[in-house]
Design an enzyme around this catalytic site. Structure first.
Site, PDB file in Angstrom:
ATOM      1  CE  LYS A   1      -5.008   0.656  -2.786  1.00 44.37           C
ATOM      2  NZ  LYS A   1      -4.417   1.933  -3.084  1.00 44.37           N
TER       3      LYS A   1
HETATM    4  C1  LIG Z   1      -4.938   2.524  -4.408  1.00 48.30           C
HETATM    5  C2  LIG Z   1      -5.375   3.922  -4.395  1.00 48.30           C
HETATM    6  C3  LIG Z   1      -6.423   4.385  -5.187  1.00 48.30           C
HETATM    7  C4  LIG Z   1      -7.092   3.515  -6.214  1.00 48.30           C
HETATM    8  O1  LIG Z   1      -7.649   2.368  -5.691  1.00 48.30           O
HETATM    9  P1  LIG Z   1      -8.214   1.249  -6.700  1.00 48.30           P
HETATM   10  O2  LIG Z   1      -9.113   0.448  -5.828  1.00 48.30           O
HETATM   11  O3  LIG Z   1      -7.026   0.502  -7.195  1.00 48.30           O
HETATM   12  O4  LIG Z   1      -8.929   1.965  -7.782  1.00 48.30           O
HETATM   13  C5  LIG Z   1      -6.817   5.687  -5.076  1.00 48.30           C
HETATM   14  N1  LIG Z   1      -6.196   6.522  -4.233  1.00 48.30           N
HETATM   15  C6  LIG Z   1      -5.184   6.139  -3.448  1.00 48.30           C
HETATM   16  C7  LIG Z   1      -4.568   7.124  -2.501  1.00 48.30           C
HETATM   17  C8  LIG Z   1      -4.720   4.824  -3.517  1.00 48.30           C
HETATM   18  O5  LIG Z   1      -3.688   4.447  -2.764  1.00 48.30           O
END
Ligand SMILES: *Cc1c(COP(=O)(O)O)cnc(C)c1O
Length: 426
Positions: A205
């Site tokens: 992220k």
């Molecule tokens: C990465 C992601 C998630 C989940 O995030 P986590 O912190 O890994 O649970 C949910 N929605 C989207 C669009 C993502 O890219």
């Protein structure tokens, strides 16, 4: 200059190495180490109770999120998925309910709905690769309880029509902002339009603490319920063993708490956010200025170009069967390009690959929540071709990461490579 494509034996257009996009824009540095060490040196890394002589790092992260996003409350959790579950539970979503989720998102948007014991209903995405607001009304029925817009690949969903559809039908809105932290739509920060907005601090992220997440809200009641959901031990209450202070304060929750080490890391990353966004946006603008008028290419439409986080460049080629060749040629030119949808290659971001949703697989025999008697209707039907417009856009999309560390030369060489390949293939 030798005009042959690199894939045909010519010289590559991009001769510099590709910067890493992750972690956190490629940056884990002295500030993260300092914060994490400080948390460790205290010798007490649980977020709640215990020695109180130190201010909690997790609480500091929450304060930083409130401040940056402009929301009243923030609750840090151990993932965005757990934030989404907590937000759904707080909004009263449960058995018998349907939640509208886009066909293009990370699978856990839909998974969170299922774990909240509701069922996801898939909405088409448009040429912005976010939920097409024109399709929403047609999916709403008496079981619909919430809409989950996702600000996918760094760019805002079209929130005005989403919010007005939700208001017209009295639906909750839970924004999945795992991929566009710090982005905005018409001047307002993403994650603050709906009842709750959820963020991710997972490794892949914009900013990261390895794993982690948070939800923000302006509603005290939702915040309290989300807290109950995220901590079955009720540690967050002034007296965790006291009876419920109001009806519904205490109910069976999970343990989605964030620990102090994660909070410390997230806090340091929050301080990087605006610098990363500024650099990615300027890198992206430079690449776009070099490819904007290339014939045959159509840039991904942005619902608000000013609110884009700049994490990637996406464009569409006219024909589906050119996409893979285009990406392979770009890779040979030295550009880290990728496709967004290939039916033959697994990818948790495209609904057609969510086989266990298509087949309504559940961990228990009775098939809950698909077969939930509270639905008052047969189970929802899913199929791999149910959102053809989404698959068409995704199948023609070429994706290029925009790491913040790229130089002007890197950007110009990427644009050269795109023009070169487009000249040969389109
Ligand atoms: C990465 C992601 C998630 C989940 O995030 P986590 O912190 O890994 O649970 C949910 N929605 C989207 C669009 C993502 O890219």
């Amino acid at each position: 200059m030798d005009p042959r494509l690199a894939i045909d034996g010519g010289p590559p257009a991009k001769t510099t190495p590709n910067f890493p996009m992750y972690p956190g824009g490629g940056e884990i540095g002295a500030d993260e180490k300092k914060e994490v060490l400080e948390a460790l040196e205290r010798g007490y890394i649980f977020r709640y109770y215990g020695p109180r002589e130190f201010p909690s790092k997790v609480a500091a992260l929450e304060a930083a999120l409130c401040d940056r996003m402009g929301s009243t409350y923030a609750l840090a959790t151990n993932s965005c998925t757990s934030s989404l579950i907590s937000a759904l539970v707080a909004c009263g979503v449960g058995p018998g309910d349907e939640v509208i989720v886009p066909a293009y998102t990370y699978w856990s948007s839909a998974s969170a709905v299922l774990m909240a014991r509701a069922v996801p209903i898939l909405a088409e995405v448009d040429d912005s690769l976010t939920m097409d607001p024109r399709g929403i009304e047609g999916l709403i029925n008496r079981r619909t309880r919430a809409i989950m817009p996702v600000h996918m690949r760094g760019a805002p969903c079209d929130m005005d029509p989403v919010m007005s559809a939700a208001r017209r039908h009295g639906l909750a809105v839970i924004e999945d902002n795992a991929q566009a932290c710090g982005g905005s739509y018409r001047g307002e920060t993403l994650g603050t339009f709906g009842d709750c907005g959820c963020f991710s601090l997972q490794y892949y992220k914009i900013i990261t603490s390895g794993e982690g997440g948070a939800l923000v809200t302006d509603d005290e009641g939702l915040y309290l319920k989300a807290q109950s959901c995220h901590d079955s031990a009720a540690c967050w209450r002034p007296d965790r063993f006291a009876p419920a202070r109001f009806p519904g304060e205490l109910f069976a929750g999970y343990d989605f708490r964030m620990c102090e080490v994660t909070g410390a890391m997230g806090l340091a990353q929050m301080r990087r956010l605006d610098g990363l966004l500024e650099r990615m946006r300027s890198r992206k603008a430079r690449i776009l200025s070099g490819i904007r008028d290339v014939e045959g290419l159509r840039l991904r439409r942005l619902n608000d170009p000013d609110g884009d986080t700049g994490i990637c460049v996406i464009f569409f080629v006219p024909e589906r069967d050119v996409t893979r060749r285009f990406v392979e040629a770009l890779r040979a030119e030295g550009v880290a390009a990728s496709v967004l949808y290939d039916p033959e290659v697994g990818d948790w971001h495209v609904y057609a690959h969510w086989g266990h949703l298509m087949d309504r697989v559940t961990p228990t025999r009775e098939g809950c929540p698909f077969t939930c008697p509270y639905r008052g209707a047969p189970p929802p039907e899913y199929s791999r071709d149910m959102c053809p417009r989404s698959l068409d856009w995704l199948g023609r999309a070429v994706h290029i990461d925009v790491p913040p560390g790229m130089t002007d030369d890197d950007c110009d060489m990427i644009a050269d490579a795109v023009r070169k390949v487009a000249g040969a293939y389109l």
